[in-house]
Design a protein around this motif. Structure first.
Motif, PDB file in Angstrom:
ATOM      1  N   UNK A 241     -57.537  63.768  -7.559  1.00  0.00           N
ATOM      2  CA  UNK A 241     -58.611  64.721  -7.833  1.00  0.00           C
ATOM      3  C   UNK A 241     -59.609  64.845  -6.697  1.00  0.00           C
ATOM      4  N   UNK A 242     -59.249  64.343  -5.533  1.00  0.00           N
ATOM      5  CA  UNK A 242     -60.208  64.321  -4.432  1.00  0.00           C
ATOM      6  C   UNK A 242     -60.519  65.689  -3.865  1.00  0.00           C
ATOM      7  N   UNK A 243     -59.565  66.596  -3.884  1.00  0.00           N
ATOM      8  CA  UNK A 243     -59.825  67.925  -3.317  1.00  0.00           C
ATOM      9  C   UNK A 243     -61.028  68.564  -4.014  1.00  0.00           C
ATOM     10  N   UNK A 244     -61.057  68.461  -5.329  1.00  0.00           N
ATOM     11  CA  UNK A 244     -62.180  69.015  -6.084  1.00  0.00           C
ATOM     12  C   UNK A 244     -63.444  68.179  -5.859  1.00  0.00           C
ATOM     13  N   UNK A 245     -63.295  66.858  -5.820  1.00  0.00           N
ATOM     14  CA  UNK A 245     -64.444  65.971  -5.641  1.00  0.00           C
ATOM     15  C   UNK A 245     -65.073  66.108  -4.260  1.00  0.00           C
ATOM     16  N   UNK A 246     -64.282  66.510  -3.286  1.00  0.00           N
ATOM     17  CA  UNK A 246     -64.782  66.620  -1.907  1.00  0.00           C
ATOM     18  C   UNK A 246     -65.620  67.865  -1.671  1.00  0.00           C
ATOM     19  N   UNK A 247     -65.550  68.826  -2.571  1.00  0.00           N
ATOM     20  CA  UNK A 247     -66.326  70.050  -2.378  1.00  0.00           C
ATOM     21  C   UNK A 247     -67.809  69.715  -2.235  1.00  0.00           C
ATOM     22  N   UNK A 248     -68.404  70.172  -1.180  1.00  0.00           N
ATOM     23  CA  UNK A 248     -69.826  69.956  -0.962  1.00  0.00           C
ATOM     24  C   UNK A 248     -70.184  68.681  -0.227  1.00  0.00           C
ATOM     25  N   UNK A 249     -69.176  67.924   0.227  1.00  0.00           N
ATOM     26  CA  UNK A 249     -69.485  66.679   0.935  1.00  0.00           C
ATOM     27  C   UNK A 249     -69.384  66.830   2.453  1.00  0.00           C
ATOM     28  N   UNK A 250     -69.136  68.046   2.939  1.00  0.00           N
ATOM     29  CA  UNK A 250     -68.904  68.255   4.370  1.00  0.00           C
ATOM     30  C   UNK A 250     -70.117  67.887   5.219  1.00  0.00           C
ATOM     31  N   UNK A 251     -71.311  68.042   4.683  1.00  0.00           N
ATOM     32  CA  UNK A 251     -72.532  67.827   5.460  1.00  0.00           C
ATOM     33  C   UNK A 251     -73.250  66.527   5.141  1.00  0.00           C
ATOM     34  N   UNK A 252     -72.582  65.631   4.407  1.00  0.00           N
ATOM     35  CA  UNK A 252     -73.208  64.355   4.055  1.00  0.00           C
ATOM     36  C   UNK A 252     -73.206  63.438   5.270  1.00  0.00           C
ATOM     37  N   UNK A 253     -74.387  62.905   5.580  1.00  0.00           N
ATOM     38  CA  UNK A 253     -74.531  61.958   6.685  1.00  0.00           C
ATOM     39  C   UNK A 253     -75.150  60.681   6.140  1.00  0.00           C
ATOM     40  N   UNK A 254     -74.522  59.557   6.448  1.00  0.00           N
ATOM     41  CA  UNK A 254     -75.037  58.270   6.003  1.00  0.00           C
ATOM     42  C   UNK A 254     -76.153  57.835   6.941  1.00  0.00           C
ATOM     43  N   UNK A 255     -77.301  57.511   6.364  1.00  0.00           N
ATOM     44  CA  UNK A 255     -78.454  57.097   7.150  1.00  0.00           C
ATOM     45  C   UNK A 255     -78.561  55.578   7.276  1.00  0.00           C
ATOM     46  N   UNK A 256     -78.004  54.853   6.323  1.00  0.00           N
ATOM     47  CA  UNK A 256     -78.056  53.392   6.371  1.00  0.00           C
ATOM     48  C   UNK A 256     -78.050  52.788   4.985  1.00  0.00           C
ATOM     49  N   UNK A 257     -77.877  51.471   4.951  1.00  0.00           N
ATOM     50  CA  UNK A 257     -77.858  50.737   3.689  1.00  0.00           C
ATOM     51  C   UNK A 257     -79.246  50.739   3.071  1.00  0.00           C
ATOM     52  N   UNK A 258     -79.312  51.071   1.790  1.00  0.00           N
ATOM     53  CA  UNK A 258     -80.581  51.051   1.065  1.00  0.00           C
ATOM     54  C   UNK A 258     -80.753  49.713   0.368  1.00  0.00           C
ATOM     55  N   UNK A 259     -79.777  49.349  -0.474  1.00  0.00           N
ATOM     56  CA  UNK A 259     -79.883  48.115  -1.243  1.00  0.00           C
ATOM     57  C   UNK A 259     -78.538  47.763  -1.856  1.00  0.00           C
ATOM     58  N   UNK A 260     -78.448  46.520  -2.338  1.00  0.00           N
ATOM     59  CA  UNK A 260     -77.229  46.018  -2.977  1.00  0.00           C
ATOM     60  C   UNK A 260     -77.637  45.375  -4.298  1.00  0.00           C
ATOM     61  N   UNK A 261     -76.841  45.611  -5.337  1.00  0.00           N
ATOM     62  CA  UNK A 261     -77.127  45.106  -6.676  1.00  0.00           C
ATOM     63  C   UNK A 261     -75.880  44.442  -7.251  1.00  0.00           C
ATOM     64  N   UNK A 262     -76.099  43.537  -8.200  1.00  0.00           N
ATOM     65  CA  UNK A 262     -74.991  42.966  -8.966  1.00  0.00           C
ATOM     66  C   UNK A 262     -75.177  43.386 -10.414  1.00  0.00           C
ATOM     67  N   UNK A 263     -74.075  43.717 -11.061  1.00  0.00           N
ATOM     68  CA  UNK A 263     -74.140  44.174 -12.449  1.00  0.00           C
ATOM     69  C   UNK A 263     -74.444  42.989 -13.354  1.00  0.00           C
TER      70      UNK A 263
END
Length: 152
Positions: free
Chosen positions: A73-95
């Motif tokens: 299902x990635x083709x549909x899920x990928x719509x709109x992700x073309x311009x996403x840029x990762x800026x850096x790690x924000x935080x990490x959590x444990x469930x």
């Protein structure tokens, strides 16, 4: 005066029992191997989306719960992700609910997205057992709280 103190105590107790399902991991206790797996998965996912490469992930162990969605299902899920840029790690959590029997960590990264400026985070879940990828989510808020049910 007693009423003010009583109201303050009620507010504090309400905040103490909020529906938070994750606990933040301090920066010094972040597992670097899982951090690298999370970062590599997100980068490869976004690269595949940008290149319209919908082949299966070979370098990662994907949870059986999401394997079909990620690989088929990635083709549909990928719509709109073309311009996403990762800026850096924000935080990490444990469930909280699974940390004693099937621990999973949530890695949250800050992003910028020209097409959807309200999107602020990309998150992925990584299980401790064999660094299995348990999900990927782009959102406006960190996915660390239980969703409130909408009343009709």
């Amino acid at each position: 005066m007693k009423k003010i103190v009583l109201l303050a105590l009620i507010n504090l107790s309400t905040l103490g029992f909020a529906q938070k399902i994750y606990t933040k991991i301090s920066d010094s206790k972040i597992n670097q191997e899982r951090l690298q797996v999370a970062q590599n998965f997100i980068n490869q996912y976004l690269d595949k989306c940008k290149n319209k490469d919908y082949t299966e992930f070979k370098d990662f162990i994907i949870s059986k719960k999401i394997e079909k969605e990620v690989n088929e299902g990635r083709e549909k899920a990928c719509l709109g992700t073309e311009n996403v840029k990762i800026l850096g790690l924000n935080s990490v959590y444990i469930q909280n609910y699974s940390k004693d029997y099937d621990p999973v960590e949530l890695f949250v990264y800050d992003i910028s997205d020209e097409k959807y400026p309200t999107h602020k985070y990309i998150s992925t879940w990584v299980y401790h057992d064999k660094n299995v990828i348990g999900g990927l989510w782009i959102s406006e808020e960190k996915p660390i709280y239980k969703k409130k049910k909408k009343s009709e």
